[in-house]
Scaffold this motif. Sequence first.
Motif, PDB file in Angstrom:
ATOM      1  N   ILE A  20       0.865  -1.195   0.000  1.00  0.00           N
ATOM      2  CA  ILE A  20       0.000   0.000   0.000  1.00  0.00           C
ATOM      3  C   ILE A  20       0.888   1.227   0.000  1.00  0.00           C
ATOM      4  N   LEU A  21       0.691   2.065  -0.992  1.00  0.00           N
ATOM      5  CA  LEU A  21       1.405   3.339  -1.079  1.00  0.00           C
ATOM      6  C   LEU A  21       0.426   4.442  -0.691  1.00  0.00           C
ATOM      7  N   PHE A  45       0.325   7.233 -16.938  1.00  0.00           N
ATOM      8  CA  PHE A  45      -0.907   7.394 -16.176  1.00  0.00           C
ATOM      9  C   PHE A  45      -1.429   6.029 -15.729  1.00  0.00           C
ATOM     10  N   LEU A  46      -1.852   5.955 -14.464  1.00  0.00           N
ATOM     11  CA  LEU A  46      -2.483   4.730 -13.966  1.00  0.00           C
ATOM     12  C   LEU A  46      -3.989   4.933 -13.775  1.00  0.00           C
ATOM     13  N   VAL A  47      -4.338   5.955 -12.982  1.00  0.00           N
ATOM     14  CA  VAL A  47      -5.740   6.072 -12.581  1.00  0.00           C
ATOM     15  C   VAL A  47      -6.030   7.495 -12.115  1.00  0.00           C
ATOM     16  N   SER A  48      -7.276   7.922 -12.324  1.00  0.00           N
ATOM     17  CA  SER A  48      -7.749   9.182 -11.752  1.00  0.00           C
ATOM     18  C   SER A  48      -8.972   8.895 -10.892  1.00  0.00           C
ATOM     19  N   GLN A  64      -5.206  -6.204 -10.079  1.00  0.00           N
ATOM     20  CA  GLN A  64      -4.248  -6.245  -8.978  1.00  0.00           C
ATOM     21  C   GLN A  64      -4.121  -4.888  -8.278  1.00  0.00           C
ATOM     22  N   PHE A  65      -4.601  -3.852  -8.931  1.00  0.00           N
ATOM     23  CA  PHE A  65      -4.495  -2.504  -8.389  1.00  0.00           C
ATOM     24  C   PHE A  65      -5.844  -2.034  -7.851  1.00  0.00           C
ATOM     25  N   SER A  66      -5.793  -1.255  -6.793  1.00  0.00           N
ATOM     26  CA  SER A  66      -7.005  -0.589  -6.313  1.00  0.00           C
ATOM     27  C   SER A  66      -6.602   0.725  -5.652  1.00  0.00           C
ATOM     28  N   VAL A  67      -7.543   1.655  -5.621  1.00  0.00           N
ATOM     29  CA  VAL A  67      -7.311   2.939  -4.959  1.00  0.00           C
ATOM     30  C   VAL A  67      -8.445   3.184  -3.983  1.00  0.00           C
ATOM     31  N   GLU A  68      -8.108   4.001  -2.997  1.00  0.00           N
ATOM     32  CA  GLU A  68      -9.084   4.261  -1.945  1.00  0.00           C
ATOM     33  C   GLU A  68      -8.777   5.609  -1.322  1.00  0.00           C
ATOM     34  N   LYS A  78      -3.166   0.413  -3.712  1.00  0.00           N
ATOM     35  CA  LYS A  78      -2.846  -0.930  -3.233  1.00  0.00           C
ATOM     36  C   LYS A  78      -2.533  -1.819  -4.425  1.00  0.00           C
ATOM     37  N   ILE A  79      -1.427  -2.549  -4.291  1.00  0.00           N
ATOM     38  CA  ILE A  79      -1.103  -3.589  -5.268  1.00  0.00           C
ATOM     39  C   ILE A  79      -1.252  -4.895  -4.529  1.00  0.00           C
TER      40      ILE A  79
END
Lengths: 114, 110
Positions: A20-21, A45-48, A64-68, A78-79
Amino acid sequence: EPEVTQTPSHQVTQMGQEVILRCVPISNHLYFYWYRQILGQKVEFLVSFYNNEISEKSEIFDDQFSVERPDGSNFTLKIRSTKLEDSAMYFCASSQKGGAGELFFGEGSRLTVL
Amino acid sequence: GEDVEQSLFLSVREGDSSVINCTYTDSSSTYLYWYKQEPGAGLQLLTYIFSNMDMKQDQRLTVLLNKKDKHLSLRIADTQTGDSAIYFCAEGGATNKLIFGTGTLLAVQP
């Protein structure tokens, strides 16, 4: 001057582990982003993220990726199960407006997957 | 697809002007940006230009945009050793999904 802050500055992890970054965007900004830069390659770019949901994501941003945004200040990436090719510098960014304009980046979190 | 290209390296003497060039492919770009990255640091926004402008000046920095040729340049007047860094050109459309160039390493010789 307000700035985007990221932690950790460097993380070393074993393949298959979750990472988690964390990012604290500028306080009055509403739009949040993750970008990454593999060593020697372009910034990608990954995500906005806006209004508690993903606005746009790239092909790189798979399951595999998620954001919160777990609270009013943090924005996390999160990876779930890291791969060797996830080794990169991950940059968080934020902006006040969504329709392009001033995008402010943090100093990055270097992820090394062994 | 969208692409942004830059030359990889530029060397100048202190006090000279530096010109870093960039070409892009997406004609619908709304904003074009220049970011600076010093060793071990993040991406610092230097300046940006709206696509309906052809020039923007900000102290020692001058941005020129040739929309017809999809060519962007950054001129740094009176270049100092502290300007040594990697400079990234980027384009953005209606969202903040920026497409970055490869970066140009500017080396300033004393």
